[in-house]
Scaffold this motif. Structure first.
Motif, PDB file in Angstrom:
ATOM      1  N   MET A   5       0.814  -1.219   0.000  1.00  0.00           N
ATOM      2  CA  MET A   5       0.000   0.000   0.000  1.00  0.00           C
ATOM      3  C   MET A   5       0.848   1.271   0.000  1.00  0.00           C
ATOM      4  O   MET A   5       0.414   2.302   0.505  1.00  0.00           O
ATOM      5  N   VAL A   6       2.049   1.228  -0.556  1.00  0.00           N
ATOM      6  CA  VAL A   6       2.932   2.398  -0.521  1.00  0.00           C
ATOM      7  C   VAL A   6       2.289   3.595  -1.201  1.00  0.00           C
ATOM      8  O   VAL A   6       2.241   4.700  -0.645  1.00  0.00           O
ATOM      9  N   THR A   7       1.775   3.410  -2.412  1.00  0.00           N
ATOM     10  CA  THR A   7       1.182   4.527  -3.152  1.00  0.00           C
ATOM     11  C   THR A   7      -0.017   5.091  -2.403  1.00  0.00           C
ATOM     12  O   THR A   7      -0.162   6.314  -2.265  1.00  0.00           O
ATOM     13  N   GLU A   8      -0.856   4.202  -1.894  1.00  0.00           N
ATOM     14  CA  GLU A   8      -2.061   4.646  -1.172  1.00  0.00           C
ATOM     15  C   GLU A   8      -1.693   5.457   0.069  1.00  0.00           C
ATOM     16  O   GLU A   8      -2.263   6.524   0.328  1.00  0.00           O
ATOM     17  N   ARG A   9      -0.715   4.970   0.818  1.00  0.00           N
ATOM     18  CA  ARG A   9      -0.311   5.687   2.033  1.00  0.00           C
ATOM     19  C   ARG A   9       0.380   7.009   1.702  1.00  0.00           C
ATOM     20  O   ARG A   9       0.227   8.005   2.417  1.00  0.00           O
ATOM     21  N   LEU A  10       1.135   7.028   0.616  1.00  0.00           N
ATOM     22  CA  LEU A  10       1.766   8.275   0.182  1.00  0.00           C
ATOM     23  C   LEU A  10       0.702   9.310  -0.153  1.00  0.00           C
ATOM     24  O   LEU A  10       0.799  10.477   0.252  1.00  0.00           O
ATOM     25  N   VAL A  11      -0.318   8.907  -0.871  1.00  0.00           N
ATOM     26  CA  VAL A  11      -1.421   9.819  -1.224  1.00  0.00           C
ATOM     27  C   VAL A  11      -2.069  10.383   0.030  1.00  0.00           C
ATOM     28  O   VAL A  11      -2.357  11.590   0.119  1.00  0.00           O
ATOM     29  N   GLN A  12      -2.302   9.526   1.012  1.00  0.00           N
ATOM     30  CA  GLN A  12      -2.901   9.996   2.267  1.00  0.00           C
ATOM     31  C   GLN A  12      -2.010  11.029   2.952  1.00  0.00           C
ATOM     32  O   GLN A  12      -2.492  12.044   3.461  1.00  0.00           O
ATOM     33  N   ASN A  13      -0.711  10.778   2.945  1.00  0.00           N
ATOM     34  CA  ASN A  13       0.228  11.739   3.540  1.00  0.00           C
ATOM     35  C   ASN A  13       0.170  13.088   2.825  1.00  0.00           C
ATOM     36  O   ASN A  13       0.167  14.147   3.462  1.00  0.00           O
ATOM     37  N   ILE A  14       0.118  13.041   1.504  1.00  0.00           N
ATOM     38  CA  ILE A  14       0.075  14.278   0.704  1.00  0.00           C
ATOM     39  C   ILE A  14      -1.190  15.072   1.027  1.00  0.00           C
ATOM     40  O   ILE A  14      -1.141  16.260   1.363  1.00  0.00           O
ATOM     41  N   VAL A  15      -2.318  14.406   0.931  1.00  0.00           N
ATOM     42  CA  VAL A  15      -3.613  15.077   1.093  1.00  0.00           C
ATOM     43  C   VAL A  15      -3.794  15.608   2.511  1.00  0.00           C
ATOM     44  O   VAL A  15      -4.396  16.665   2.718  1.00  0.00           O
ATOM     45  N   ASN A  16      -3.233  14.906   3.486  1.00  0.00           N
ATOM     46  CA  ASN A  16      -3.467  15.272   4.891  1.00  0.00           C
ATOM     47  C   ASN A  16      -2.416  16.200   5.484  1.00  0.00           C
ATOM     48  O   ASN A  16      -2.482  16.536   6.662  1.00  0.00           O
ATOM     49  N   THR A  17      -1.441  16.626   4.696  1.00  0.00           N
ATOM     50  CA  THR A  17      -0.432  17.563   5.196  1.00  0.00           C
ATOM     51  C   THR A  17      -0.842  18.983   4.812  1.00  0.00           C
ATOM     52  O   THR A  17      -0.811  19.344   3.641  1.00  0.00           O
ATOM     53  N   SER A  18      -1.235  19.766   5.808  1.00  0.00           N
ATOM     54  CA  SER A  18      -1.725  21.126   5.556  1.00  0.00           C
ATOM     55  C   SER A  18      -0.576  22.130   5.539  1.00  0.00           C
ATOM     56  O   SER A  18       0.543  21.834   6.001  1.00  0.00           O
ATOM     57  N   TYR A  19      -0.846  23.321   5.063  1.00  0.00           N
ATOM     58  CA  TYR A  19       0.144  24.394   5.070  1.00  0.00           C
ATOM     59  C   TYR A  19       0.616  24.670   6.497  1.00  0.00           C
ATOM     60  O   TYR A  19       1.807  24.866   6.742  1.00  0.00           O
ATOM     61  N   THR A 123      -1.093  32.259  -2.604  1.00  0.00           N
ATOM     62  CA  THR A 123       0.337  31.925  -2.581  1.00  0.00           C
ATOM     63  C   THR A 123       0.673  30.879  -1.513  1.00  0.00           C
ATOM     64  O   THR A 123       1.606  30.097  -1.698  1.00  0.00           O
ATOM     65  N   LYS A 124      -0.045  30.851  -0.393  1.00  0.00           N
ATOM     66  CA  LYS A 124       0.218  29.805   0.615  1.00  0.00           C
ATOM     67  C   LYS A 124      -0.066  28.423   0.035  1.00  0.00           C
ATOM     68  O   LYS A 124       0.659  27.467   0.306  1.00  0.00           O
ATOM     69  N   ASP A 125      -1.125  28.321  -0.771  1.00  0.00           N
ATOM     70  CA  ASP A 125      -1.444  27.044  -1.416  1.00  0.00           C
ATOM     71  C   ASP A 125      -0.352  26.668  -2.419  1.00  0.00           C
ATOM     72  O   ASP A 125      -0.009  25.494  -2.565  1.00  0.00           O
ATOM     73  N   LEU A 126       0.174  27.676  -3.103  1.00  0.00           N
ATOM     74  CA  LEU A 126       1.239  27.416  -4.080  1.00  0.00           C
ATOM     75  C   LEU A 126       2.499  26.916  -3.387  1.00  0.00           C
ATOM     76  O   LEU A 126       3.151  25.975  -3.860  1.00  0.00           O
ATOM     77  N   LEU A 127       2.837  27.532  -2.251  1.00  0.00           N
ATOM     78  CA  LEU A 127       4.040  27.117  -1.528  1.00  0.00           C
ATOM     79  C   LEU A 127       3.867  25.701  -0.978  1.00  0.00           C
ATOM     80  O   LEU A 127       4.803  24.883  -1.019  1.00  0.00           O
ATOM     81  N   ARG A 128       2.676  25.391  -0.474  1.00  0.00           N
ATOM     82  CA  ARG A 128       2.403  24.031   0.017  1.00  0.00           C
ATOM     83  C   ARG A 128       2.549  23.015  -1.115  1.00  0.00           C
ATOM     84  O   ARG A 128       3.175  21.964  -0.952  1.00  0.00           O
ATOM     85  N   ALA A 129       2.000  23.327  -2.280  1.00  0.00           N
ATOM     86  CA  ALA A 129       2.074  22.408  -3.420  1.00  0.00           C
ATOM     87  C   ALA A 129       3.520  22.205  -3.858  1.00  0.00           C
ATOM     88  O   ALA A 129       3.934  21.086  -4.178  1.00  0.00           O
ATOM     89  N   PHE A 130       4.291  23.285  -3.860  1.00  0.00           N
ATOM     90  CA  PHE A 130       5.697  23.184  -4.248  1.00  0.00           C
ATOM     91  C   PHE A 130       6.460  22.295  -3.267  1.00  0.00           C
ATOM     92  O   PHE A 130       7.188  21.381  -3.675  1.00  0.00           O
ATOM     93  N   ILE A 131       6.277  22.536  -1.973  1.00  0.00           N
ATOM     94  CA  ILE A 131       6.999  21.772  -0.950  1.00  0.00           C
ATOM     95  C   ILE A 131       6.634  20.292  -1.014  1.00  0.00           C
ATOM     96  O   ILE A 131       7.516  19.420  -1.014  1.00  0.00           O
TER      97      ILE A 131
END
Length: 443
Positions: A5-19, A123-131
Motif C-alpha cells: 500500500m505504498v502509493t495509497e499511504r503516500l497519497v494519504q500523507n500528501i492530502v493530509n499535510t496542511s500548510y 500563494t500559501k497554497d502554491l508554496l504548500r504544493a511546491f513543498i
C-alpha cells in the motif's frame, strides 16, 4: 513495512499535510528554492533551446494563459510548464538534492507557476504544493537511488514527473482516488536518459517532466484511470526502473524529516561534482599566474571523472562536463558562472593551453564533495589546496546574499535593476503576497 500500500499511504500523507503543518524553516528554504529557480529560468530564457520550443508550441497551440518567465509572452499551461521547466535546467545552475543528484525545482516550480497564474491560486497554497511536490519526488528518488541512476535514467526527469503531478494535483484539489491516478499516469510517462547529457535534450527532460506531471493531474481530474499501485506493483515504477530499491524510504518519517531542507544551491553553472575543483582552482590562482603553471593535479572521487572526463569539449555545454575546461577557466577567471561556459571560452587558445595542464586523478579515498589540488610551477614551487566541502554544499551553503547576487547576475540581461530588487523582495515573503501576479508582473 508492507509495500502493498505504498502509493495509497503516500497519497494519504500528501492530502493530509496542511500548510499549517509545514515547519517555518522548510517554508523559508522553499522560498529560496523558488527564487533560485526563477533566476536560472530567466537567465537562460533567450537560449536557442527555448527559441525552438517557442516556435514549435506556437505551431501547436494558440491559447495564451501563462507567462513565459523573462519573455513578454504567454502560452497555454502545458507549453508554459514545458518551456519554463526546460529553461531552468539549460545552464545546469539549478538546485540539487545532493544525496540523489536530483534537481527538485525544475520539474515542480513550472507547474506551480502555471496553475498559480492561470487560476490566481493563493500563494500559501502554491508554496504548500511546491513543498509537497518536491518532498514526494525526493523521497521516491531516495528509494530508487543509486540503482535507477546507474542504469542510465536522468533522475530529475524520471522521478521529477511524480513531483510535478503531486503539485498539480494539490492545486487542482484532487481527491485521494484522483491523486493516485495522477501518480499512475505520471509513472507511466517517466522518461529521461543520461545519454543525452551535454545536449539540448538534457534540460528538455525536466521541462517534459513538468508538462507530463501537469497533464497527469489534468487527466485524473477528468476521471482518466490508471493503476493505483504505480510505485510498488510487480510491473510498476520501482521494479521496472530500478533493479535495486527500498520503498520504505518513500514514507519513513513523513512530516518529521523534510528532504527539501537538503536542497542545495549552486554558485557555479555546472554539475555539483565539479564545484570542489572550481573552489580549489580559484584558490590556487592566488599563488601563480597562468604562464607559471606547469601542472594542476586534481585528486577527485572516481565518480567525478565518470561524469566530467571530456578532455576536448567542442561547445560551452560540453565544457560543463569537462573537468579540464572547468578547472582551467576557474583558474583563469576565478568564476564558473554561465559566462565561463560560452562557446568562445571553450575555443579560446589561453583556455586550451591551460586545459592541457589540468591533470585529474581518480582516488577512491576522496569523498565526492572533496578535492586535493596541487599546483606545480615551472620553477619547481608547489602549492596544495584541500577543499573539504565546496561552496554551495549543505556544510558550506550559499547565503541569502549570495543567492541574491546569483539571481541578479542571471537576470541582469533581461530585467532592470528595479525589477530584480522587487522579485527578490517579493519571493522572500511569497506566502504573504495577495497573488502570484505580484511576482509575474515584475518578470
Amino acid at each position: 513495512m508492507n509495500h502493498i500500500m505504498v502509493t495509497e499511504r503516500l497519497v494519504q500523507n500528501i492530502v493530509n499535510t496542511s500548510y499549517e503543518e509545514l515547519p517555518q524553516r522548510v517554508l523559508q528554504h522553499a522560498k529560496k528554492s523558488l527564487l533560485n529557480w526563477i533566476g536560472v529560468t530567466i537567465g537562460a530564457i533567450n537560449h536557442e533551446t527555448v527559441d525552438i520550443l517557442m516556435d514549435i508550441t506556437d505551431e501547436l497551440s494558440k491559447e495564451r494563459q501563462v507567462t513565459i518567465l523573462g519573455r513578454n509572452l504567454k502560452k497555454d499551461v502545458l507549453s508554459a510548464a514545458l518551456i519554463n521547466g526546460t529553461s531552468s535546467h539549460i545552464f545546469d545552475f539549478d538546485d540539487t538534492h545532493l544525496e540523489t543528484i536530483h534537481h527538485p525545482s525544475s520539474p515542480v516550480a513550472p507547474v506551480v507557476f502555471a496553475l498559480g497564474e492561470k487560476y490566481d491560486i493563493p500563494t500559501k497554497d502554491l508554496l504548500r504544493a511546491f513543498i509537497l511536490g518536491c518532498e514526494v519526488e525526493l523521497r521516491i528518488s531516495n528509494a530508487v537511488y543509486p540503482s535507477h541512476y546507474q542504469v542510465g535514467y536522468h533522475i530529475t526527469s524520471s522521478v521529477g514527473v511524480f513531483g510535478a503531478a503531486v503539485a498539480a494535483g494539490i492545486l487542482l484539489k484532487l481527491n485521494d482516488e484522483q491523486m493516485a491516478m495522477a501518480l499512475g499516469l505520471a509513472g507511466t510517462q517517466s522518461f529521461g536518459l543520461r545519454e543525452m547529457f551535454g545536449t539540448m535534450t538534457k534540460p528538455f527532460h525536466p521541462g517534459k517532466a513538468a508538462q507530463n506531471g501537469l497533464l497527469s493531474a489534468l487527466l485524473a481530474e477528468k476521471g482518466f484511470t490508471s493503476s493505483k499501485q504505480v510505485l510498488e506493483a510487480k510491473r510498476g515504477f520501482a521494479n521496472v526502473y530500478s533493479p535495486s530499491h527500498d520503498l520504505d524510504k518513500v514514507l519513513v518519517n513523513w512530516g518529521e524529516v523534510w528532504e527539501l531542507e537538503k536542497n542545495a544551491f549552486k554558485p557555479y553553472a555546472c554539475g555539483i561534482v565539479l564545484h570542489p575543483a572550481i573552489d580549489a582552482c580559484i584558490s590556487l590562482r592566488e599563488f601563480a599566474a597562468p604562464e607559471e603553471v606547469k601542472e594542476i593535479a586534481l585528486k577527485v572521487h572516481p565518480y567525478v571523472l565518470e561524469l566530467t572526463a571530456k578532455q576536448t569539449p567542442k561547445t560551452g555545454l560540453e565544457g560543463k562536463f569537462s573537468i579540464y575546461h572547468t578547472g582551467a577557466i576557474a583558474f583563469l577567471e576565478k568564476d564558473a558562472s554561465e559566462d565561463q561556459y560560452q562557446d568562445e571560452k571553450v575555443h579560446d587558445p589561453k583556455t586550451i593551453a591551460l586545459r592541457e595542464k589540468i591533470n585529474p586523478l581518480a582516488d577512491e579515498q576522496m569523498a565526492k564533495d572533496r578535492v586535493l589540488a596541487t599546483l606545480e610551477k615551472y620553477d619547481g614551487g608547489t602549492h596544495n589546496v584541500y577543499i573539504e566541502h565546496a561552496t554551495g554544499s549543505l556544510e558550506n551553503p550559499m547565503t541569502q546574499h549570495m543567492l541574491n547576487e546569483k539571481f541578479t547576475k542571471l537576470c541582469k540581461k533581461t530585467l532592470n535593476e528595479e525589477q530584480i530588487e522587487q522579485v527578490i523582495e517579493k519571493m522572500n515573503r511569497f506566502d504573504e503576497l495577495d497573488s502570484i501576479q505580484r511576482v509575474i508582473e515584475c518578470l
